[in-house]
Design an enzyme around this catalytic site. Structure first.
Site, PDB file in Angstrom:
ATOM      1  N   ASP A 142      63.424 124.735  51.353  1.00 12.52           N
ATOM      2  CA  ASP A 142      64.711 124.240  51.869  1.00 12.52           C
ATOM      3  C   ASP A 142      64.649 122.742  52.182  1.00 12.52           C
ATOM      4  OD1 ASP A 142      67.339 124.429  52.622  1.00 12.52           O
ATOM      5  OD2 ASP A 142      66.923 125.313  54.597  1.00 12.52           O
ATOM      6  N   ASN A 147      73.987 131.253  47.542  1.00 10.95           N
ATOM      7  CA  ASN A 147      74.081 129.902  46.951  1.00 10.95           C
ATOM      8  C   ASN A 147      75.135 129.809  45.839  1.00 10.95           C
ATOM      9  OD1 ASN A 147      70.507 129.273  47.325  1.00 10.95           O
ATOM     10  ND2 ASN A 147      72.179 128.574  48.620  1.00 10.95           N
TER      11      ASN A 147
END
Ligand code: IPE
Ligand code: IPE
Ligand code: MG
Length: 247
Positions: A19, A67
């Site tokens: 991330d 996502n």
């Protein structure tokens, strides 16, 4: 730092939530996509560093079910980078005896991604060293939902008695059926959450969070995470005294 790592206590499976690409780019005044492009050196270091220490499986959360709700340009760019990465990395994987696997809803990916992944998996399937598990269009709840659907169907079709359902059996219906649970989970970028990754498999995993943004992640950060893991006492419900006695 690598020298102080106990070679007798290396996690067999390391899972990583990669991330912070977007923030890494924004800090440099660049577009988020620039961060995704620069994630590849971190991926290489994580894979190489793990292979050097004898890790058997490394799982990389590359794209979650959630996502898909990002802007289309970003999703398209990510899919393009994925195709390039597979093209570039498969020869290296062959050289290093590394096998490529995927988990997630691979059918939902664009055609070129699917084809490249298929080619990469096919080519590397005989490799006997470490396995790299790419999680794509993956989420833990999606995976559990799919397992429930498969199991219920078998019961309805009379292939499976309902009383044969147990934890082991549920595990065998997950995408990770042949993969041991991770001993260590690393998440970069300072976020302290799981974001729907391997919900079933992380039941007793040691969690390690670092502020480092993913594009900056290097072997030394991996070593730090493994050293932190080696300082943990994994009790699995027992008392500390029981755990010490059995070591
Ligand atoms: C991780 O970086 C990569 C993916 C989720 C695909 P992000 O893109 O989430 O970066 P941040 O969290 O916005 O910085
Ligand atoms: C998790 O990162 C998914 C991947 C790393 C692929 P996100 O950046 O999407 O997670 P949230 O939404 O901030 O929790
Ligand atoms: Mg993020």
């Amino acid at each position: 730092m690598k020298e102080v790592i106990d070679k007798g206590n290396i996690p067999r499976h390391i899972a990583i939530i990669m991330d912070g690409n977007g923030r890494w780019a924004q800090k440099k005044g660049a577009m988020r996509i620039f961060g995704h492009r620069n994630a590849l050196s971190a991926v290489r270091d994580a894979i190489e560093g793990s292979a050097e220490l004898g890790v058997d499986y490394i799982s990389l959360y590359a794209f979650s079910t959630e996502n898909w709700s990002r802007p289309k340009e970003e999703v398209d760019a990510l899919m393009g980078i994925l195709v390039e990465a597979i093209t570039d990395e498969v020869p290296t994987m062959m050289k290093n005896n590394i096998r490529l696997e995927t988990i997630g809803d691979i059918d939902s990916l664009p055609k070129s991604c699917k084809e490249h992944l298929k080619m990469g998996k096919e080519k590397t399937k005989g490799n006997t060293g470490m396995t790299v598990v790419l999680a794509l269009s993956y989420s833990g709840r999606w995976e559990i939902e799919q397992a429930v659907i498969k199991i219920v169907k078998k019961v309805v079709d009379g292939e499976l008695p309902a009383d044969a359902i147990n934890q082991d059996m549920i595990g065998k219906h997950l995408n990770t059926a042949d993969i041991p649970d991770p001993e260590l989970l690393i998440r970069t970028s300072g976020e302290i959450r799981i974001s729907n990754f391997m919900l079933w498999q992380l039941a007793y995993t040691e969690l390690y969070f670092t502020e480092v943004l993913w594009p900056d992640f290097r072997k030394k950060n991996l070593h730090e995470a493994i050293l932190a893991f080696q300082k943990r006492e994994r009790r699995f419900g027992k008392t500390g005294d029981q755990t010490k006695a059995s070591n």
